[in-house]
Design a protein around this motif. Structure first.
Motif, PDB file in Angstrom:
ATOM      1  N   GLN A  17       0.891  -1.042   0.279  1.00 37.66           N
ATOM      2  CA  GLN A  17       0.417   0.360   0.086  1.00 37.66           C
ATOM      3  C   GLN A  17       0.719   0.986  -0.085  1.00 37.66           C
ATOM      4  O   GLN A  17       0.657   2.560  -0.600  1.00 37.66           O
ATOM      5  N   ASP A  18       2.042   1.683   0.754  1.00 36.21           N
ATOM      6  CA  ASP A  18       2.719   2.426   0.250  1.00 36.21           C
ATOM      7  C   ASP A  18       3.438   2.626  -0.596  1.00 36.21           C
ATOM      8  O   ASP A  18       3.381   3.774  -1.010  1.00 36.21           O
ATOM      9  N   LEU A  19       3.690   1.422  -1.498  1.00 37.19           N
ATOM     10  CA  LEU A  19       4.228   1.838  -2.625  1.00 37.19           C
ATOM     11  C   LEU A  19       3.489   2.599  -3.801  1.00 37.19           C
ATOM     12  O   LEU A  19       3.738   3.011  -4.514  1.00 37.19           O
ATOM     13  N   LEU A  20       2.366   1.420  -3.254  1.00 38.65           N
ATOM     14  CA  LEU A  20       1.196   2.269  -4.626  1.00 38.65           C
ATOM     15  C   LEU A  20       0.933   3.859  -4.542  1.00 38.65           C
ATOM     16  O   LEU A  20       0.034   4.513  -5.098  1.00 38.65           O
ATOM     17  N   SER A  21       1.045   4.253  -2.235  1.00 40.21           N
ATOM     18  CA  SER A  21       0.166   5.718  -2.689  1.00 40.21           C
ATOM     19  C   SER A  21       1.642   6.747  -3.021  1.00 40.21           C
ATOM     20  O   SER A  21       1.832   7.520  -3.640  1.00 40.21           O
ATOM     21  N   GLN A  22       3.202   5.330  -2.933  1.00 40.40           N
ATOM     22  CA  GLN A  22       4.458   6.341  -2.833  1.00 40.40           C
ATOM     23  C   GLN A  22       5.021   6.357  -5.090  1.00 40.40           C
ATOM     24  O   GLN A  22       4.761   7.635  -5.181  1.00 40.40           O
ATOM     25  N   TYR A  23       4.308   5.433  -4.830  1.00 32.86           N
ATOM     26  CA  TYR A  23       4.364   5.005  -6.746  1.00 32.86           C
ATOM     27  C   TYR A  23       3.834   5.136  -7.916  1.00 32.86           C
ATOM     28  O   TYR A  23       4.045   5.420  -9.239  1.00 32.86           O
ATOM     29  N   GLY A  24       2.571   4.724  -6.965  1.00 30.67           N
ATOM     30  CA  GLY A  24       1.049   4.976  -7.885  1.00 30.67           C
ATOM     31  C   GLY A  24       1.588   3.493  -8.473  1.00 30.67           C
ATOM     32  O   GLY A  24       1.836   2.272  -8.289  1.00 30.67           O
ATOM     33  N   LEU A  25       1.617   3.052 -10.155  1.00 33.61           N
ATOM     34  CA  LEU A  25       1.479   1.813 -11.376  1.00 33.61           C
ATOM     35  C   LEU A  25       3.063   1.702 -11.503  1.00 33.61           C
ATOM     36  O   LEU A  25       3.268   0.494 -11.851  1.00 33.61           O
ATOM     37  N   MET A  26       3.673   2.290 -11.302  1.00 32.38           N
ATOM     38  CA  MET A  26       5.836   2.426 -10.569  1.00 32.38           C
ATOM     39  C   MET A  26       5.729   1.493  -9.585  1.00 32.38           C
ATOM     40  O   MET A  26       6.621   0.713  -9.533  1.00 32.38           O
ATOM     41  N   ALA A  27       5.017   1.065  -8.448  1.00 30.63           N
ATOM     42  CA  ALA A  27       5.334   0.601  -7.347  1.00 30.63           C
ATOM     43  C   ALA A  27       5.502  -1.003  -7.663  1.00 30.63           C
ATOM     44  O   ALA A  27       6.625  -1.423  -7.288  1.00 30.63           O
ATOM     45  N   ILE A  28       5.043  -1.492  -8.901  1.00 34.00           N
ATOM     46  CA  ILE A  28       5.480  -2.754  -9.023  1.00 34.00           C
ATOM     47  C   ILE A  28       6.795  -2.577  -9.772  1.00 34.00           C
ATOM     48  O   ILE A  28       7.782  -3.319  -9.008  1.00 34.00           O
ATOM     49  N   ASP A  29       7.273  -1.637 -10.353  1.00 33.91           N
ATOM     50  CA  ASP A  29       8.436  -1.747 -10.297  1.00 33.91           C
ATOM     51  C   ASP A  29       9.337  -1.549 -10.046  1.00 33.91           C
ATOM     52  O   ASP A  29      10.722  -2.018  -9.668  1.00 33.91           O
ATOM     53  N   GLU A  30       8.756  -0.551  -8.904  1.00 36.79           N
ATOM     54  CA  GLU A  30      10.028  -0.901  -7.482  1.00 36.79           C
ATOM     55  C   GLU A  30      10.153  -1.511  -6.714  1.00 36.79           C
ATOM     56  O   GLU A  30      11.097  -2.147  -5.733  1.00 36.79           O
ATOM     57  N   ALA A  31       8.626  -2.684  -6.478  1.00 39.22           N
ATOM     58  CA  ALA A  31       8.985  -3.756  -5.963  1.00 39.22           C
ATOM     59  C   ALA A  31      10.401  -4.589  -6.304  1.00 39.22           C
ATOM     60  O   ALA A  31      10.483  -5.456  -5.658  1.00 39.22           O
ATOM     61  N   ALA A  32       9.733  -4.788  -7.041  1.00 38.07           N
ATOM     62  CA  ALA A  32      11.416  -5.230  -8.475  1.00 38.07           C
ATOM     63  C   ALA A  32      12.126  -4.858  -8.601  1.00 38.07           C
ATOM     64  O   ALA A  32      13.282  -6.344  -8.078  1.00 38.07           O
ATOM     65  N   ALA A  33      11.946  -3.820  -7.942  1.00 39.47           N
ATOM     66  CA  ALA A  33      14.094  -3.730  -7.813  1.00 39.47           C
ATOM     67  C   ALA A  33      14.422  -4.023  -6.085  1.00 39.47           C
ATOM     68  O   ALA A  33      15.785  -3.516  -6.059  1.00 39.47           O
ATOM     69  N   ARG A  34      13.630  -3.405  -5.675  1.00 42.05           N
ATOM     70  CA  ARG A  34      13.595  -3.735  -3.910  1.00 42.05           C
ATOM     71  C   ARG A  34      13.957  -4.818  -3.878  1.00 42.05           C
ATOM     72  O   ARG A  34      15.621  -6.265  -2.598  1.00 42.05           O
ATOM     73  N   SER A  35      13.347  -6.144  -4.404  1.00 42.70           N
ATOM     74  CA  SER A  35      13.685  -7.387  -3.850  1.00 42.70           C
ATOM     75  C   SER A  35      15.109  -8.144  -5.001  1.00 42.70           C
ATOM     76  O   SER A  35      15.597  -8.912  -5.066  1.00 42.70           O
ATOM     77  N   ARG A  36      15.234  -7.476  -6.396  1.00 37.96           N
ATOM     78  CA  ARG A  36      17.077  -7.376  -6.675  1.00 37.96           C
ATOM     79  C   ARG A  36      17.566  -6.877  -6.381  1.00 37.96           C
ATOM     80  O   ARG A  36      18.696  -7.866  -5.933  1.00 37.96           O
ATOM     81  N   HIS A  37      17.560  -5.730  -4.990  1.00 37.17           N
ATOM     82  CA  HIS A  37      18.865  -5.814  -4.257  1.00 37.17           C
ATOM     83  C   HIS A  37      19.101  -6.925  -3.278  1.00 37.17           C
ATOM     84  O   HIS A  37      20.381  -6.983  -3.141  1.00 37.17           O
TER      85      HIS A  37
END
Length: 70
Positions: A17-37
């Motif tokens: 929910q926090d990612l969706l609030s901060q990044y909108g539809l780009m939240a998926i990409d942010e979660a993917a970046a964090r998983s890669r990290h």
């Protein structure tokens, strides 16, 4: 039906929910970046957590129902 994602606890949903609030539809990409990290760090637990959040966000952004609708 094969399970698409697994959420272990409420904090993962809160993080999504926090990612969706901060990044909108780009939240998926942010979660993917964090998983890669975390994969690069060798932290399998955090990698899996963020990968599942990524899958959860993918389902949430679909325009159609996924799975059983009651």
């Amino acid at each position: 039906m094969e399970e698409i994602f697994y959420i272990a606890d409420r904090s993962s949903i809160d993080q999504a929910q926090d990612l969706l609030s901060q990044y909108g539809l780009m939240a998926i990409d942010e979660a993917a970046a964090r998983s890669r990290h975390y994969r690069e760090l060798g932290n399998a637990i955090r990698f899996c957590e963020w990968r599942q959040i990524e899958r959860f966000l993918s389902v949430l952004t679909q325009d159609v129902a996924i799975g059983t609708v009651h």
